[in-house]
Scaffold this active site. Structure first.
Site, PDB file in Angstrom:
ATOM      1  CD  GLU A 173      20.692  45.503  32.857  1.00 57.63           C
ATOM      2  OE1 GLU A 173      21.169  45.962  34.055  1.00 57.63           O
ATOM      3  OE2 GLU A 173      21.130  44.265  32.797  1.00 57.63           O
ATOM      4  CG  ASP A 184      20.347  48.834  35.512  1.00 56.98           C
ATOM      5  OD1 ASP A 184      20.898  47.799  36.220  1.00 56.98           O
ATOM      6  OD2 ASP A 184      20.590  49.144  34.515  1.00 56.98           O
ATOM      7  CB  SER A 211      23.549  43.994  34.479  1.00 56.36           C
ATOM      8  OG  SER A 211      23.020  42.908  34.911  1.00 56.36           O
ATOM      9  CG  ASP A 214      42.442  41.598  48.730  1.00 52.53           C
ATOM     10  OD1 ASP A 214      42.033  41.381  47.460  1.00 52.53           O
ATOM     11  OD2 ASP A 214      43.635  41.309  48.924  1.00 52.53           O
ATOM     12  CB  ILE A 215      37.483  39.325  46.578  1.00 51.66           C
ATOM     13  CG1 ILE A 215      36.305  40.169  47.082  1.00 51.66           C
ATOM     14  CG2 ILE A 215      36.783  37.930  46.479  1.00 51.66           C
ATOM     15  CD1 ILE A 215      35.685  39.884  48.163  1.00 51.66           C
ATOM     16  N   GLY A 219      45.204  41.571  47.049  1.00 50.65           N
ATOM     17  CA  GLY A 219      45.653  42.765  46.402  1.00 50.65           C
ATOM     18  C   GLY A 219      44.601  42.830  45.307  1.00 50.65           C
ATOM     19  CG  ASP A 238      41.645  39.861  41.968  1.00 52.72           C
ATOM     20  OD1 ASP A 238      40.615  39.765  41.251  1.00 52.72           O
ATOM     21  OD2 ASP A 238      41.600  39.804  43.294  1.00 52.72           O
TER      22      ASP A 238
END
Length: 595
Positions: free
Chosen positions: A285, A289, A499, A541-542, A573, A575
């Site tokens: 992690e 990052d 993450s 937009d996905i 839009g 979601d």
């Protein structure tokens, strides 16, 4: 001889004094849990001499005015846009009345709290106290509570506590007391590989493995790199014994971002935080990052390492960090808010969270207020949305257990920017584990109304009763979150999870900040009013894919009620899987230049 009116005044005076005395001898419950939270087992009482570091949050009389101020500062076109507050200005605005602070400080000293251990920080008061003193002062009993899934993890907690009735209206909460959270890394899966072969075809390859160059291509970043600048620092949160290793970072940069050879990060230690370079523990992690926050931006990057379960005053009962009982969120936030403006990060990226319902409501509100304070000071607070889709156990934890989708916290706080996950390209799609939904604790801010209500109109009565349609919508945005290349312990692997999405999005914001700073404009700060307003046209937009969850399994005991076909779909839009979409850097760069 007293006249009748004089006798009346004396009687009234004595009556008021008697009432005050009575209130001082009565107590009011501040917080109470109906049962021991799921996943915890009550153990023995701690030694009476065990020391606890307490955080007391005072009731904020100006809370609504403050929250509106934060939104105004962060809304392009408002006369106060970009006028971020200094530490002193913020503290002065939130500082309670002197008589309130004085009465609580007197109560602490009367209870035996050492004056030298008390830190009066305005709207918060911090102090050290023994278990026996705390039990007398709060009319409660503390016990050790063990994690049923990992007996080596335990903490000192109680199920309820009370304060004198005359002080109760001014005390919002005292922690650690009833907070039994389990912050988790938002990493869905890790696949260890010896090598990853990269082809010259970015489009084909990026459907298999994500690298910094892939993200540059997908989000149209070109060769844009932030200029290292103390005003544009990316802060990366490190919890749960995650250590950012320099050697792994250097190898990652050499392989995946060779143009940044020589780039580096620094470390700030909070509480008993460490950054061990030779630990054998998994640190994927932290590596993930740092690799993408810096490798995609070149911005000055700081790793804020906070002791795994919060700051600790060592003693025989809690001799080391393995047995630490306190809260890392609060410790990190108070540390950051204590910094002068020229030492504060412009962006804080955090890839940890927990089920919202596992967090006491007062703790959730107080912590969210601290995120709002960072927002007021110009910090873009970015959180991964989580990796459980619509939810994991999908069961409420009160006395009456009913099926419910599980939003995550702190992603559900309106003053953080929550990042969901996508995968694939051409088309980019929502990925099934991307957490989202609607907060059960935090009301939807007005600037979300148009976007979220449009979605709810399309949803109709599907999943009615499993979520609160009035709640803050999660996530706000999304970014790639599958098969990120990462170095850990000298080996290349792939990581999936929101993450990965959060630091990638943070790096894009750092590059946008650099554009603004080069134009002598302030950093973007709190992003959400911008995202749902002028910035929305800068997101793709996905509309393919969706999330899943509530499959009849939880990580504590393995079983949970299933909700057949539970899902949120990506749609036109906003979601609750991908928010308003993924960033288009080219368009966003043009927008932020003109704000």
């Amino acid at each position: 001889m007293l006249l009748p009116w004089q006798q009346t005044i004396i009687i009234l005076f004595l009556g008021v004094n008697s009432l005050v005395a009575a209130l001082r001898n009565t107590y009011r419950t501040v917080e109470e849990l109906p049962t021991i939270p799921e996943g915890w087992i009550q153990g023995k009482p701690p030694s009476p001499e065990t020391s606890i570091r307490m955080n007391l949050a005072l009731f904020q009389e100006k809370a609504h005015a403050f929250e509106q101020m934060v939104v105004d500062i962060s809304t392009p076109g408002h006369s106060n846009y970009g006028k971020h507050l200094s530490r002193r200005t913020l503290k002065d605005f939130l500082r309670p009345r002197k008589e309130v602070s004085d009465s609580i400080l007197s109560w602490l000293e009367e209870a035996g709290v050492a004056k030298k251990s008390i830190l009066n920080d305005g709207d918060w008061i911090h102090f050290a106290i023994s278990v026996s003193q705390a039990e007398r002062m709060l009319k409660t009993r503390f016990h050790y509570y063990h994690d049923s899934g990992d007996p080596s993890v335990f903490m000192i907690r109680t199920l309820q506590y009370s304060v004198p009735s005359h002080l109760a209206p001014d005390i919002h909460m005292i922690q650690p007391t009833t907070k039994f959270g389990k912050p988790k890394k938002h990493g869905n899966s890790i696949a260890k590989l010896e090598t990853i072969q990269l082809s010259s075809n970015a489009t084909t390859n990026c459907n298999v493995t994500i690298t910094p160059q892939c993200l540059r291509d997908i989000y149209k970043m070109g060769n844009s790199l932030a200029t290292p600048d103390y005003r544009n620092v990316i802060g990366v949160s490190g919890y749960l014994d995650q250590y950012a290793r320099y050697n792994d970072f250097y190898k990652f940069i050499d392989l995946y971002a060779p143009d940044l050879k020589g780039a580096n990060f620094s470390v700030k230690y909070i509480g008993k935080g460490q950054n061990l370079q030779n630990s054998t523990k998994n640190s994927v992690e932290a590596s993930l990052d740092i690799d993408y926050a810096l490798g995609l931006s070149n911005a000055t990057t700081v790793f804020y390492t906070t002791s795994g379960r919060g700051p600790l005053v060592p003693d025989l009962e809690q001799p080391d960090q393995e047995h630490n009982s306190n809260e890392p969120y609060l410790d990190q936030l108070h540390y950051l808010l204590s910094l002068p403006s020229d030492e504060l990060p412009a962006i804080l990226s955090t890839s940890y969270g927990e089920n919202e319902q596992s967090v006491p409501e007062k703790f959730s509100n107080a912590t969210c207020s601290l995120f709002a304070q960072l927002a007021a000071r110009g910090v873009s607070v970015i959180f991964s949305s989580g990796d459980t889709g619509v939810g994991s156990s999908c069961l409420t934890n009160g006395r009456k257990k009913v099926s419910r989708f599980n939003p995550t916290f702190p992603a559900s706080c309106p003053f953080v920017t929550s990042v969901g996950a996508t995968f694939r390209i051409n088309p980019e799609m929502a990925i099934s584990f991307s957490s989202g939904g609607f907060s059960d604790r935090h009301i939807r801010p007005r600037f979300q109304d148009d976007a979220v209500l449009t979605y709810l109109d399309k949803l109709g009565n599907q999943w009615e009763g499993l979520y609160d349609p009035r709640g803050r919508g999660i996530p706000d945005v999304a970014a790639q979150g599958s098969n990120f290349a990462v170095y850990d312990h000298g080996r290349v692997g792939m990581v999936s999870g929101t993450s990965a999405s959060a630091p990638a999005f943070a790096a894009i914001i750092a590059n946008l900040n650099s554009i603004r700073l080069n134009a002598n404009k302030p950093v973007l700060g709190y992003l959400n009013p911008f995202i749902y307003g002028q910035g929305r046209q800068g997101f793709t937009d996905i509309v393919h894919g969706g999330s899943r969850g509530c499959a009849g399994y939880n990580s504590t005991n393995g079983s949970a009620p299933a909700v057949p076909y539970a899902s949120w779909n990506a749609t036109e839009g906003w979601d609750p899987v991908t928010g308003v979409g993924t960033p288009n850097f080219e368009i966003l760069a043009k927008i932020v230049r003109d704000l």
